[in-house]
Design a protein around this motif. Structure first.
Motif, PDB file in Angstrom:
ATOM      1  N   ASP A   1      19.416 -35.743 -11.354  1.00 43.63           N
ATOM      2  CA  ASP A   1      20.074 -35.448 -12.632  1.00 43.63           C
ATOM      3  C   ASP A   1      19.929 -36.584 -13.637  1.00 43.63           C
ATOM      4  O   ASP A   1      20.569 -36.565 -14.697  1.00 43.63           O
ATOM      5  CB  ASP A   1      21.557 -35.133 -12.405  1.00 43.63           C
ATOM      6  CG  ASP A   1      22.312 -36.299 -11.756  1.00 43.63           C
ATOM      7  OD1 ASP A   1      21.693 -37.358 -11.517  1.00 43.63           O
ATOM      8  OD2 ASP A   1      23.513 -36.133 -11.487  1.00 43.63           O
TER       9      ASP A   1
ATOM     10  N   THR B   1      21.047 -39.507 -13.639  1.00 46.05           N
ATOM     11  CA  THR B   1      22.220 -40.365 -13.783  1.00 46.05           C
ATOM     12  C   THR B   1      22.334 -41.254 -12.550  1.00 46.05           C
ATOM     13  O   THR B   1      21.611 -41.062 -11.559  1.00 46.05           O
ATOM     14  CB  THR B   1      23.513 -39.545 -13.931  1.00 46.05           C
ATOM     15  OG1 THR B   1      23.756 -38.824 -12.708  1.00 46.05           O
ATOM     16  CG2 THR B   1      23.410 -38.566 -15.094  1.00 46.05           C
ATOM     17  N   PHE B   2      23.245 -42.226 -12.588  1.00 45.26           N
ATOM     18  CA  PHE B   2      23.494 -43.106 -11.452  1.00 45.26           C
ATOM     19  C   PHE B   2      24.985 -43.115 -11.156  1.00 45.26           C
ATOM     20  O   PHE B   2      25.814 -43.029 -12.064  1.00 45.26           O
ATOM     21  CB  PHE B   2      22.998 -44.524 -11.750  1.00 45.26           C
ATOM     22  CG  PHE B   2      21.500 -44.613 -11.930  1.00 45.26           C
ATOM     23  CD1 PHE B   2      20.660 -44.755 -10.842  1.00 45.26           C
ATOM     24  CD2 PHE B   2      20.942 -44.525 -13.195  1.00 45.26           C
ATOM     25  CE1 PHE B   2      19.287 -44.816 -11.004  1.00 45.26           C
ATOM     26  CE2 PHE B   2      19.567 -44.590 -13.369  1.00 45.26           C
ATOM     27  CZ  PHE B   2      18.738 -44.738 -12.270  1.00 45.26           C
ATOM     28  N   GLN B   3      25.321 -43.228  -9.859  1.00 46.13           N
ATOM     29  CA  GLN B   3      26.703 -43.129  -9.416  1.00 46.13           C
ATOM     30  C   GLN B   3      27.398 -44.482  -9.286  1.00 46.13           C
ATOM     31  O   GLN B   3      28.592 -44.535  -9.020  1.00 46.13           O
ATOM     32  CB  GLN B   3      26.773 -42.409  -8.062  1.00 46.13           C
ATOM     33  CG  GLN B   3      26.265 -40.976  -8.101  1.00 46.13           C
ATOM     34  CD  GLN B   3      27.152 -40.070  -8.910  1.00 46.13           C
ATOM     35  OE1 GLN B   3      28.370 -40.130  -8.799  1.00 46.13           O
ATOM     36  NE2 GLN B   3      26.557 -39.235  -9.745  1.00 46.13           N
TER      37      GLN B   3
ATOM     38  N   GLU C   1      14.484 -42.432  -9.690  1.00 50.63           N
ATOM     39  CA  GLU C   1      15.629 -41.923 -10.423  1.00 50.63           C
ATOM     40  C   GLU C   1      16.239 -40.768  -9.658  1.00 50.63           C
ATOM     41  O   GLU C   1      15.577 -40.137  -8.833  1.00 50.63           O
ATOM     42  CB  GLU C   1      15.210 -41.429 -11.821  1.00 50.63           C
ATOM     43  CG  GLU C   1      14.691 -42.520 -12.739  1.00 50.63           C
ATOM     44  CD  GLU C   1      14.276 -41.957 -14.090  1.00 50.63           C
ATOM     45  OE1 GLU C   1      13.747 -40.820 -14.122  1.00 50.63           O
ATOM     46  OE2 GLU C   1      14.487 -42.639 -15.105  1.00 50.63           O
ATOM     47  N   ASN C   2      17.500 -40.483  -9.929  1.00 51.58           N
ATOM     48  CA  ASN C   2      18.149 -39.348  -9.297  1.00 51.58           C
ATOM     49  C   ASN C   2      17.746 -38.052  -9.980  1.00 51.58           C
ATOM     50  O   ASN C   2      17.244 -38.039 -11.103  1.00 51.58           O
ATOM     51  CB  ASN C   2      19.675 -39.513  -9.332  1.00 51.58           C
ATOM     52  CG  ASN C   2      20.149 -40.590  -8.374  1.00 51.58           C
ATOM     53  OD1 ASN C   2      19.657 -40.702  -7.251  1.00 51.58           O
ATOM     54  ND2 ASN C   2      21.091 -41.401  -8.825  1.00 51.58           N
TER      55      ASN C   2
ATOM     56  N   ARG D   1      22.000 -47.801  -8.601  1.00 56.47           N
ATOM     57  CA  ARG D   1      21.762 -48.329  -9.940  1.00 56.47           C
ATOM     58  C   ARG D   1      20.256 -48.394 -10.176  1.00 56.47           C
ATOM     59  O   ARG D   1      19.466 -48.341  -9.231  1.00 56.47           O
ATOM     60  CB  ARG D   1      22.373 -49.723 -10.083  1.00 56.47           C
ATOM     61  CG  ARG D   1      23.865 -49.785  -9.751  1.00 56.47           C
ATOM     62  CD  ARG D   1      24.405 -51.204  -9.903  1.00 56.47           C
ATOM     63  NE  ARG D   1      25.755 -51.309  -9.374  1.00 56.47           N
ATOM     64  CZ  ARG D   1      26.847 -50.942 -10.045  1.00 56.47           C
ATOM     65  NH1 ARG D   1      26.728 -50.449 -11.260  1.00 56.47           N
ATOM     66  NH2 ARG D   1      28.042 -51.073  -9.497  1.00 56.47           N
TER      67      ARG D   1
END
Length: 402
Positions: free
Chosen positions: A94, A96-98, A91-92, A81
């Protein structure tokens, strides 16, 4: 192979490959560039010895230290998160966060936030020192000190050193210097410690489950990819039970190549290189003594979910500490010849009950409410003692039993 791949990837792109025998450290193959005579690709520059940013290729060693410290297990839950450390907010790839995932999935998917959380837990300076001790020195930008950004590639390392570090995972925690010439004696240099055997095995067990490139067989090669900031370097390093191969792809002048990522550019070359060895991949070593096989719900409570720094609590609450034995202590076993060693004392202060004690990563039964615990050593040698409380706080020491 390398020249064709480089041409397919685009103009001015080079490829470097190093293959190392896990047992001896012998360099079986070294491909310094895609084409020595191609000036447009700086073919005379040995990219196996060039300092480049490894991107995410260092993450397995962060997780390895966290496994060694008893901070997490491959099946521990961890949050992916948004998080912020002052001005730094990882940040990742892509963007986004899983959400909540297992540590196993976090490493296989190369999620950035969990890696930074764990690097913060094991400490960046200690991480740097451990890799240097194993022979893989990281080069920081001038004036910089070890920090959390290094977990995502904010350092320099050579392909040769990175490949050698990965042999340490295949060797269950030790590295040997690369052997380049026939006259070199591989027995002359003592193996250097990288990780505890169980921690190294956990990492290999996770990486062999990483989804392979398209059209490649799964479950045969433990591997990791990396992409440096600005698409300048693409990496893939993998190992089986016999050899470790490292691949770098990029422009020797360090210019960015939009869309150049490790999984698409370097991983197919890695799997192609293993296929060209002419044999099936050798199985990885068996699990060493002390490896814990359990689902998340059956792990000790502090290992079921990773909580950075523990949960907020009473400010006056004393931090968890191992008071005895001190780190680095030498403890004498007192027992009659042929008899089992007498239990040794472990004194703990602070923290929130119940406590969980691990000896070399293996949980032992601790009596409720007791602050002086006892454990039976297997015999002489180094032992890592870790204590975790109900809120996820940990403390760890390494002692020598003699």
């Amino acid at each position: 192979m390398r020249a064709n791949r480089a041409r397919t990837l685009g103009p001015e792109i080079s490829v470097a490959i190093v293959a190392v025998d896990n047992a001896t450290g012998e360099v079986l193959a070294r491909v310094a560039s895609s084409d020595y005579f191609d000036n447009s690709r700086a073919g005379q520059v040995d990219m196996t010895q060039a300092l480049r940013s490894p991107g995410s290729a260092l993450k397995p060693f962060i997780y390895g230290l966290a496994f060694e410290d008893g901070v997490v297990h491959p099946e521990t839950l961890v949050d992916d998160r948004p998080v912020r450390y002052g001005a730094y907010a990882p940040e990742n790839f892509d963007l986004t966060f899983q959400g909540t995932v297992t540590v196993r999935k976090a490493l296989q998917l190369s999620l950035n936030v969990p890696a930074v959380l764990l690097l913060d837990a094991v400490h960046a300076s200690r991480f740097t020192a451990r890799l240097a001790q194993a022979g893989g020195a990281l080069v920081l930008p001038k004036g910089e000190v070890p920090g959390l950004a290094m977990g995502l590639g904010g350092v320099g390392i050579t392909l040769t050193d990175l490949t050698m570090l990965y042999t340490g995972l295949a060797r269950l925690g030790t590295t040997v210097p690369p052997v380049e010439r026939r006259e070199d004696n591989p027995q002359a240099a003592a193996p250097q410690r990288l990780l505890d055997p169980v921690a190294a095995w956990y990492v290999g067990n996770v990486l062999i489950g990483t989804p392979p490139p398209e059209n490649a067989a799964a479950g045969r090669i433990a591997f990791k990819t990396g992409t440096s900031y600005g698409y300048r370097d693409a990496w893939s390093v993998g190992f089986d039970g016999k050899i470790t191969i490292g691949v770098w792809v990029g422009r020797p002048d360090g210019a960015p190549v939009p869309g150049l990522i490790g999984r698409a550019a370097a991983a197919p070359i890695l799997f192609d290189a293993f296929a060209r060895t002419g044999r099936l991949p050798a199985p990885l070593p068996h699990a060493p003594k002390g490896a814990v096989f359990a689902s998340g719900a059956k792990l000790p409570p502090p290992l079921q979910r990773f909580r950075p720094g523990g949960l907020p609590g009473d400010a006056a609450e004393a931090p968890l500490r191992i008071m005895f034995p001190p780190n680095g202590a030498r403890l004498e076993m007192a027992n009659a010849a042929g008899a089992r060693p007498d239990p040794l004392a472990l004194k703990v202060s602070g923290g929130v009950a119940p406590l969980t004690v691990l000896v070399n990563g293996v949980p032992i039964v601790a009596q409720a409410g007791k602050r002086i615990l006892f454990f039976e050593p297997d015999g002489p040698g180094f032992v890592r003692l870790t204590v975790m409380d109900a809120r996820g706080a940990t403390d760890s020491v390494v002692v020598r039993i003699q």
